[in-house]
Design a protein around this motif. Structure first.
Motif, PDB file in Angstrom:
ATOM      1  N   ILE A   1      35.853  46.584  42.058  1.00 19.72           N
ATOM      2  CA  ILE A   1      34.934  47.948  42.711  1.00 19.72           C
ATOM      3  C   ILE A   1      33.501  47.817  41.861  1.00 19.72           C
ATOM      4  CG2 ILE A   1      34.840  50.162  43.317  1.00 19.72           C
ATOM      5  CD1 ILE A   1      37.860  50.320  43.287  1.00 19.72           C
ATOM      6  N   GLU A   2      32.394  47.554  42.527  1.00 17.06           N
ATOM      7  CA  GLU A   2      31.340  47.840  41.847  1.00 17.06           C
ATOM      8  C   GLU A   2      30.761  49.285  42.042  1.00 17.06           C
ATOM      9  OE1 GLU A   2      27.562  45.684  42.758  1.00 17.06           O
ATOM     10  OE2 GLU A   2      27.061  46.028  40.847  1.00 17.06           O
ATOM     11  N   VAL A   3      30.134  49.927  41.002  1.00 17.38           N
ATOM     12  CA  VAL A   3      29.572  51.140  41.145  1.00 17.38           C
ATOM     13  C   VAL A   3      28.190  50.858  41.034  1.00 17.38           C
ATOM     14  CG1 VAL A   3      29.239  53.436  40.198  1.00 17.38           C
ATOM     15  CG2 VAL A   3      31.536  52.403  39.771  1.00 17.38           C
ATOM     16  N   ILE A   4      27.342  51.278  41.941  1.00 19.35           N
ATOM     17  CA  ILE A   4      25.969  50.884  41.794  1.00 19.35           C
ATOM     18  C   ILE A   4      25.388  52.372  41.743  1.00 19.35           C
ATOM     19  CG2 ILE A   4      25.717  48.989  43.369  1.00 19.35           C
ATOM     20  CD1 ILE A   4      24.999  50.466  45.621  1.00 19.35           C
ATOM     21  N   ASP A   5      24.194  52.257  41.093  1.00 27.90           N
ATOM     22  CA  ASP A   5      23.560  53.659  41.049  1.00 27.90           C
ATOM     23  C   ASP A   5      21.870  53.227  40.848  1.00 27.90           C
ATOM     24  OD1 ASP A   5      23.670  56.429  40.227  1.00 27.90           O
ATOM     25  OD2 ASP A   5      23.369  56.084  38.362  1.00 27.90           O
TER      26      ASP A   5
ATOM     27  N   LEU B   1      27.954  38.408  36.166  1.00 32.04           N
ATOM     28  CA  LEU B   1      26.964  38.529  36.998  1.00 32.04           C
ATOM     29  C   LEU B   1      27.279  38.967  38.306  1.00 32.04           C
ATOM     30  CD1 LEU B   1      25.992  34.844  36.072  1.00 32.04           C
ATOM     31  CD2 LEU B   1      24.999  37.064  35.190  1.00 32.04           C
ATOM     32  N   LYS B   2      26.276  39.317  39.210  1.00 33.07           N
ATOM     33  CA  LYS B   2      26.682  39.961  40.304  1.00 33.07           C
ATOM     34  C   LYS B   2      25.692  39.397  41.566  1.00 33.07           C
ATOM     35  CE  LYS B   2      24.978  43.603  41.889  1.00 33.07           C
ATOM     36  NZ  LYS B   2      24.594  45.027  42.083  1.00 33.07           N
ATOM     37  N   ALA B   3      26.119  39.079  42.789  1.00 26.58           N
ATOM     38  CA  ALA B   3      25.340  39.041  43.764  1.00 26.58           C
ATOM     39  C   ALA B   3      25.446  40.401  44.699  1.00 26.58           C
ATOM     40  CB  ALA B   3      25.787  38.027  44.809  1.00 26.58           C
ATOM     41  N   GLY B   4      24.266  40.881  45.260  1.00 31.60           N
ATOM     42  CA  GLY B   4      24.184  42.056  46.100  1.00 31.60           C
ATOM     43  C   GLY B   4      23.616  41.734  47.575  1.00 31.60           C
TER      44      GLY B   4
ATOM     45  N   VAL C   1      30.098  53.003  45.643  1.00 29.51           N
ATOM     46  CA  VAL C   1      31.102  52.182  45.299  1.00 29.51           C
ATOM     47  C   VAL C   1      31.233  51.259  46.535  1.00 29.51           C
ATOM     48  CG1 VAL C   1      32.547  53.684  43.679  1.00 29.51           C
ATOM     49  CG2 VAL C   1      33.013  53.443  46.237  1.00 29.51           C
ATOM     50  N   GLU C   2      31.234  49.984  45.857  1.00 33.33           N
ATOM     51  CA  GLU C   2      31.414  48.777  46.704  1.00 33.33           C
ATOM     52  C   GLU C   2      32.587  47.988  46.679  1.00 33.33           C
ATOM     53  OE1 GLU C   2      26.620  47.967  47.395  1.00 33.33           O
ATOM     54  OE2 GLU C   2      27.716  46.855  45.949  1.00 33.33           O
ATOM     55  N   PRO C   3      33.369  47.679  47.829  1.00 35.45           N
ATOM     56  CA  PRO C   3      34.826  46.933  47.641  1.00 35.45           C
ATOM     57  C   PRO C   3      34.104  45.226  47.772  1.00 35.45           C
ATOM     58  CG  PRO C   3      34.470  47.674  49.975  1.00 35.45           C
ATOM     59  CD  PRO C   3      33.212  48.039  49.074  1.00 35.45           C
ATOM     60  N   GLU C   4      34.518  44.584  46.539  1.00 33.11           N
ATOM     61  CA  GLU C   4      34.270  43.419  46.486  1.00 33.11           C
ATOM     62  C   GLU C   4      35.262  42.329  46.064  1.00 33.11           C
ATOM     63  OE1 GLU C   4      30.507  42.915  44.575  1.00 33.11           O
ATOM     64  OE2 GLU C   4      29.476  44.828  45.083  1.00 33.11           O
ATOM     65  N   ILE C   5      35.057  41.023  46.079  1.00 32.50           N
ATOM     66  CA  ILE C   5      35.959  40.053  45.503  1.00 32.50           C
ATOM     67  C   ILE C   5      35.530  39.606  44.322  1.00 32.50           C
ATOM     68  CG2 ILE C   5      37.220  37.879  45.763  1.00 32.50           C
ATOM     69  CD1 ILE C   5      37.657  38.868  48.851  1.00 32.50           C
TER      70      ILE C   5
ATOM     71  N   SER D   1      31.022  39.245  43.987  1.00 32.55           N
ATOM     72  CA  SER D   1      30.191  38.564  45.132  1.00 32.55           C
ATOM     73  C   SER D   1      29.416  39.255  46.281  1.00 32.55           C
ATOM     74  CB  SER D   1      31.513  37.522  45.833  1.00 32.55           C
ATOM     75  OG  SER D   1      32.584  38.479  46.405  1.00 32.55           O
ATOM     76  N   GLY D   2      29.683  40.668  45.904  1.00 32.93           N
ATOM     77  CA  GLY D   2      28.808  41.445  46.905  1.00 32.93           C
ATOM     78  C   GLY D   2      29.758  42.450  47.532  1.00 32.93           C
ATOM     79  N   GLY D   3      29.214  43.492  48.298  1.00 34.02           N
ATOM     80  CA  GLY D   3      30.122  44.601  48.825  1.00 34.02           C
ATOM     81  C   GLY D   3      30.484  43.928  50.176  1.00 34.02           C
ATOM     82  N   ILE D   4      31.766  43.955  50.577  1.00 36.72           N
ATOM     83  CA  ILE D   4      32.167  43.476  52.059  1.00 36.72           C
ATOM     84  C   ILE D   4      32.018  44.568  52.916  1.00 36.72           C
ATOM     85  CG2 ILE D   4      34.500  43.394  53.176  1.00 36.72           C
ATOM     86  CD1 ILE D   4      35.458  42.074  50.462  1.00 36.72           C
TER      87      ILE D   4
END
Ligand code: 0L1
Ligand code: MG
Length: 262
Positions: A139-143, A61-64, A106-110, A232-235
């Motif tokens: 790392i999340e790849v969003i598109d 799952l993800k939070a954005g 890309v987004e850096p996440e924990i 947990s979402g992009g820092i």
């Protein structure tokens, strides 16, 4: 809800086809300006149901939109929630095919791994930490399937919050041994540091994003099961990437994870 079942099914099929064919579209609220939040999450849930019916497994799952940097970048004020299927996962250090994507960032996440169910309402940071097996760099790849990333929040929720690919790797860390608010991160692109931050950028504490997700699901009578991976979402703001780029996320006390765009 403002949309009927047939419209929800039609919009889910349309958005999933855009994802599978790497083809962009205009935002769906242009045609359905009255759709509400329940409609948006119903479309997202229908996309999930379509994937699971084809035999795909849930990857997490993800939070954005959980950091001010991300909210500012996208001109919005509210976090959103989505899912990843297992086929979105890239092996640590592995290749991500840009031919399957429209305009990746890309987004850096924990990332959190749970070891107990989490259920709202009333879920809070301490409950999340008590139910966390470990945290790990992700790392999340969003598109976004929307042309030029032009959307409003309901359209982006329907589009499963732009989820596309992800990688996790590095060292699993017990949250008892870390203060995630002051945990520093550096995202490198082709060996050059491009964005920096600390965990507190995500709602003051990355576990707050997981608590918000549990409370969001709790309002619908659902929970986060034990054994769930959650981004947990992009820092920081998201960083655009193209074929030939390598991105590496270094997280204080947790080593690094990377992927290559081909
Ligand atoms: O994971 C995220 O923060 C992305 C949320 C959706 C908005 C976007 O595509 O940037
Ligand atoms: Mg994200």
């Amino acid at each position: 809800m403002k949309l009927d079942k047939a419209t929800i099914e039609k919009l889910a099929e349309h958005l999933e086809n855009c994802q599978l064919q790497a083809k962009d579209t205009t935002k769906i609220t242009d045609d359905y300006p009255d759709m509400d939040w329940d409609d948006a999450y119903a479309i997202q849930n229908m996309i999930k149901a379509r994937k699971l019916a084809r035999g795909l497994k849930l990857g997490g799952l993800k939070a954005g939109l959980t950091s001010h940097a991300k909210m500012k970048q996208m001109g919005v004020t509210t976090p959103v929630f989505g899912f990843m299927t297992k086929d979105y996962e890239i092996a640590d250090g592995g290749d991500c095919k840009t031919s399957e994507l429209i305009h990746p960032k890309v987004e850096p996440e924990i990332a959190f791994m749970t070891n107990k169910p989490l259920r709202g309402p009333g879920c809070h940071i301490a409950a999340v930490l008590a139910a966390t097996e470990y945290v790990i760099p992700g790392i999340e790849v969003i598109d976004s399937r929307y042309r030029d990333f032009k959307f409003d929040l309901k359209s982006v929720v329907a589009d499963n919050t732009s989820a596309a690919r992800y990688v996790v790797g590095g060292q699993k860390l017990d949250v008892k041994n870390a203060d995630l608010r002051t945990t520093g991160i550096v995202l490198e692109k082709n060996g050059q540091p491009v964005v920096f931050g600390a965990g507190a950028a995500v709602l003051g504490h990355p576990a707050a994003a997981i608590a918000m997700l549990a409370n969001h699901l709790g309002a619908m009578g659902e929970e986060i099961p034990a054994g769930t991976l959650i981004l947990s979402g992009g820092i920081t703001e998201a960083v655009a990437v193209a074929a030939g780029d390598t991105v590496t996320l270094k997280v204080q006390g947790m080593g690094s994870t990377s992927m290559r765009f081909v």
